[in-house]
Structure formats: C-alpha cells, structure tokens
Design a protein around this motif. Structure first.
Motif, PDB file in Angstrom:
ATOM      1  N   GLY A   8       0.832  -1.189   0.000  1.00 51.46           N
ATOM      2  CA  GLY A   8       0.000   0.000   0.000  1.00 51.46           C
ATOM      3  C   GLY A   8       0.869   1.241   0.000  1.00 51.46           C
ATOM      4  N   ASP A   9       0.592   2.149   0.928  1.00 49.39           N
ATOM      5  CA  ASP A   9       1.369   3.379   1.027  1.00 49.39           C
ATOM      6  C   ASP A   9       2.609   3.227   1.898  1.00 49.39           C
ATOM      7  OD1 ASP A   9      -0.507   4.695  -0.546  1.00 49.39           O
ATOM      8  OD2 ASP A   9      -1.715   5.301   1.189  1.00 49.39           O
ATOM      9  N   LEU A  10       2.825   2.051   2.480  1.00 48.69           N
ATOM     10  CA  LEU A  10       3.925   1.841   3.411  1.00 48.69           C
ATOM     11  C   LEU A  10       4.990   0.936   2.796  1.00 48.69           C
ATOM     12  CD1 LEU A  10       1.869   1.238   6.702  1.00 48.69           C
ATOM     13  CD2 LEU A  10       2.680   3.410   5.740  1.00 48.69           C
ATOM     14  N   THR A  11       6.156   0.934   3.426  1.00 43.13           N
ATOM     15  CA  THR A  11       7.255   0.068   3.007  1.00 43.13           C
ATOM     16  C   THR A  11       7.773  -0.667   4.235  1.00 43.13           C
ATOM     17  OG1 THR A  11       7.872   1.610   1.247  1.00 43.13           O
ATOM     18  CG2 THR A  11       9.510  -0.016   1.900  1.00 43.13           C
ATOM     19  N   PHE A  12       8.005  -1.966   4.077  1.00 39.61           N
ATOM     20  CA  PHE A  12       8.412  -2.792   5.206  1.00 39.61           C
ATOM     21  C   PHE A  12       9.779  -3.412   4.952  1.00 39.61           C
ATOM     22  CE2 PHE A  12       3.915  -2.349   5.467  1.00 39.61           C
ATOM     23  CZ  PHE A  12       3.678  -2.203   6.820  1.00 39.61           C
ATOM     24  N   CYS A  13      10.637  -3.270   5.944  1.00 32.61           N
ATOM     25  CA  CYS A  13      11.957  -3.876   5.884  1.00 32.61           C
ATOM     26  C   CYS A  13      11.846  -5.342   6.309  1.00 32.61           C
ATOM     27  CB  CYS A  13      12.922  -3.140   6.811  1.00 32.61           C
ATOM     28  SG  CYS A  13      14.598  -3.807   6.801  1.00 32.61           S
ATOM     29  N   TYR A  14      12.475  -6.229   5.546  1.00 36.61           N
ATOM     30  CA  TYR A  14      12.440  -7.652   5.874  1.00 36.61           C
ATOM     31  C   TYR A  14      13.754  -8.306   5.455  1.00 36.61           C
ATOM     32  CZ  TYR A  14      11.828  -8.794   0.922  1.00 36.61           C
ATOM     33  OH  TYR A  14      12.027  -8.936  -0.438  1.00 36.61           O
ATOM     34  N   ASP A  15      13.991  -9.487   5.984  1.00 29.85           N
ATOM     35  CA  ASP A  15      15.031 -10.342   5.442  1.00 29.85           C
ATOM     36  C   ASP A  15      14.622 -11.797   5.597  1.00 29.85           C
ATOM     37  OD1 ASP A  15      15.627 -10.804   8.113  1.00 29.85           O
ATOM     38  OD2 ASP A  15      17.540  -9.749   8.068  1.00 29.85           O
ATOM     39  N   GLU A  16      15.410 -12.691   4.995  1.00 29.44           N
ATOM     40  CA  GLU A  16      15.036 -14.096   4.919  1.00 29.44           C
ATOM     41  C   GLU A  16      16.216 -14.995   5.241  1.00 29.44           C
ATOM     42  OE1 GLU A  16      12.343 -15.200   1.538  1.00 29.44           O
ATOM     43  OE2 GLU A  16      13.220 -13.399   0.651  1.00 29.44           O
ATOM     44  N   PHE A  17      15.888 -16.216   5.678  1.00 32.90           N
ATOM     45  CA  PHE A  17      16.875 -17.249   5.965  1.00 32.90           C
ATOM     46  C   PHE A  17      16.354 -18.551   5.368  1.00 32.90           C
ATOM     47  CE2 PHE A  17      16.823 -14.057   9.236  1.00 32.90           C
ATOM     48  CZ  PHE A  17      18.145 -13.812   9.549  1.00 32.90           C
ATOM     49  N   GLY A  18      17.263 -19.359   4.838  1.00 32.41           N
ATOM     50  CA  GLY A  18      16.868 -20.659   4.331  1.00 32.41           C
ATOM     51  C   GLY A  18      16.560 -20.659   2.851  1.00 32.41           C
ATOM     52  N   ASN A  19      16.005 -21.781   2.399  1.00 30.91           N
ATOM     53  CA  ASN A  19      15.712 -22.023   0.990  1.00 30.91           C
ATOM     54  C   ASN A  19      14.338 -21.456   0.640  1.00 30.91           C
ATOM     55  OD1 ASN A  19      15.146 -23.081  -1.552  1.00 30.91           O
ATOM     56  ND2 ASN A  19      16.025 -25.083  -1.090  1.00 30.91           N
ATOM     57  N   PRO A  20      14.256 -20.564  -0.352  1.00 35.12           N
ATOM     58  CA  PRO A  20      12.956 -19.996  -0.737  1.00 35.12           C
ATOM     59  C   PRO A  20      11.940 -21.045  -1.179  1.00 35.12           C
ATOM     60  CG  PRO A  20      14.745 -18.720  -1.687  1.00 35.12           C
ATOM     61  CD  PRO A  20      15.362 -19.951  -1.110  1.00 35.12           C
ATOM     62  N   ALA A  21      12.395 -22.235  -1.525  1.00 33.08           N
ATOM     63  CA  ALA A  21      11.478 -23.292  -1.944  1.00 33.08           C
ATOM     64  C   ALA A  21      10.846 -24.028  -0.764  1.00 33.08           C
ATOM     65  CB  ALA A  21      12.213 -24.300  -2.832  1.00 33.08           C
ATOM     66  N   ASP A  22      11.373 -23.821   0.445  1.00 36.64           N
ATOM     67  CA  ASP A  22      10.846 -24.495   1.633  1.00 36.64           C
ATOM     68  C   ASP A  22       9.590 -23.800   2.146  1.00 36.64           C
ATOM     69  OD1 ASP A  22      12.808 -26.436   1.649  1.00 36.64           O
ATOM     70  OD2 ASP A  22      14.141 -25.326   3.005  1.00 36.64           O
TER      71      ASP A  22
END
Length: 298
Positions: A8-22
């Motif tokens: 929407g009008d906002l932005t969210f900071c994120y990060d990831e760990f592991g296999n994107p297929a899991d």
C-alpha cells in the motif's frame, strides 16, 4: 541483507533465511521491538529444519515506514488502561492490530508466499491471532508466544514490569542512557533464572539503538493494542492448528493471558517454557525451536 516490501502506502523492511522453496515461516515481533529481536542465529536454526524464515519490522519501528503524521490519541493513560482492562477498544488510535495483520499479509504477498506458518511474540502474538482469523486461508499454523487475547478482567501485568516497559527515557537522553535503559528493561521483564550476559545485552541494545531508535512508534503501537480491544471474537474464527507458548517466569504478560487464548481458540495447545520470562533466552532456544518445528510438521 535487508530488503524492502512496498505494501500500500507503506514500506516494510524484511530479510530471509533458508531455501525460498521451503515452507515459509513468518516471524512477527512485539511492541516497540525491531525484527532483529529475532536473532539471526535463532532464525538460522529454524531454517536448518527445512523452512524459509522471514522476519520484518512492523510499521512504526526499525527500518519500516513511520506514521509520522499520526497521534497515538488523546486522553489520560489510566483511563485508557482501565477501558483496556475491561476488554473494550480505546478510541482514537491511528491504526489497529487489524491493520498490522494486513501489513504482515502484504509482506507475504510481496514475496509471493501463498501460505505460511505464522509466529508472533507478545504484541506479535496478538497480530498473529488477527492474521489467523482474518486471513485463515493464508495460515498453515499459528504460534502465539508470551501474548494475550486482551480478554476482559485478565490479571494485570506486574506493576514493576509494566512500569519498566512504559517508562521511556526523555527525548533529551543520549545514546548511552537509552542503551542503559533498554538493558534495565530487559533485566526486569526477562528471564530471571537465565539472565542475559551483560556484555551481550549491551551489544544487542547498542545494535537496536544504532539501527533505528524511534520513540513515537512505541506509543502508536501501544495505542493500536488498546484500540483493538479484546481479541476473543478473532480467536473463535481461527481454524489453523494453534500452539500457545508461555514462559513460567513471565510477569509482564502473565500465563493466564496465554491460557485465555487457549480457552478460546478451537483446538489450541498450550506449552509452558520453564525458566522463560518475557524474552527468548538463548539457553532455551533448543526447546523453543523444537516446539515450533514439531508444531509446523504436525
């Protein structure tokens, strides 16, 4: 490395760990707490069990969008707390936990994740309850840690713990004072049997400050909790397998608060973590992660 998701009008900071297929696990943190409260090693250990772990900053905290033009609402705090105690929504909040649950789903949308295991701690556990009710088709399982459904007349938090959480340093406070206050709050609300190493606690408090210290967001998030009121009506609509986890030493959010969730969510299961306060102490990670991954697999 942090990434950013427009929702929407906002932005969210994120990060990831592991296999994107899991299978995905979305971690939602609590009041005034940045996503880095989910320590990287904790996330990596979950990912090692075969999961794609996603953590993100809620609105008004960390590196996500700030709602700078909004007020947490007017009125005397004791009056607001009394209304909250009897399970009523407090009017005037700039947003509610419903909006924050929609934020979480927006992050999943950005990542192309259809369904995820939802894990929330403290306020994040409240958000997880709303996600489980309002977005049931997106939830593989729900896990609610050291949280509450804010049902009317629950035993209140310990006065010492609540005061430590709500008493923020003045705007004029310098970095050292803010870090010291953060450490003191952690000692008071955290696990008394397993206190954090002071050197590590200072390193983490400094990391949180340097990453993003933003006091107004705490007030608006607290207003969002009170502005939502009782979550009982949401609990009754949760259909995903639900685990409710609480520490035996938590005096900020008493065990009765989690048990109120279990009593209302159909089929929910309760697990007490001996020695845990209102935190996730490293010596208990193996137990916590075992409970989580067993629940996911089930």
């Amino acid at each position: 490395m942090s990434n950013f998701a427009p929702v929407g009008d906002l932005t969210f900071c994120y990060d990831e760990f592991g296999n994107p297929a899991d299978p995905a696990v979305l971690l939602i943190m609590g009041l005034g707490a940045q996503m880095v409260f989910w320590r990287p090693e904790f996330c990596e250990q979950i990912a090692a069990h075969g999961y794609r772990v996603i953590r993100f900053d809620n609105r008004d905290i960390g590196l996500s969008s700030k709602i700078d033009d909004a007020s947490p609402g007017s009125g005397l705090l004791p009056v607001k707390l009394l209304r909250y105690f009897i399970g009523q929504a407090v009017p005037g909040s700039p947003y509610t936990l419903v909006d924050m649950a929609d934020d979480a789903i927006g992050v999943l949308d950005h990542l192309g994740v259809d369904r995820a295991h939802i894990v929330g701690a403290s306020m994040g556990g409240m958000i997880a309850q709303v996600v489980g009710a309002n977005h049931a088709d997106r939830v593989l399982s729900d896990t609610i840690i050291m949280s509450s459904n804010n049902r009317a007349f629950l035993p209140p938090p310990g006065p010492k713990q609540l005061l430590a959480l709500l008493k923020r340093p003045p705007r004029s406070a310098d970095r050292d004072r803010i870090i010291a206050t953060s450490m003191a709050t952690g000692r008071i609300i955290g696990s008394q049997s397993l206190p954090a190493d002071p050197t590590v606690a200072r390193e983490h408090a400094a990391e949180y400050y340097d990453r993003n210290y933003y006091l107004p967001g705490f007030a608006r998030q607290f207003a969002a909790i009170m502005g939502t009121g009782s979550l009982v009506s949401f609990n009754r609509r949760i259909t995903a397998p639900t685990l409710v986890m609480h520490g035996s030493e938590d005096k900020l959010m008493r065990g009765s608060a989690s048990k109120a969730v279990v009593a209302t969510v159909p089929g929910a299961r309760y697990t007490e973590i001996k020695g845990m306060g209102h935190d996730l102490p490293r010596p208990l990670w193996d137990r916590i992660i075992r409970e989580l991954t067993t629940h996911f697999a089930g």
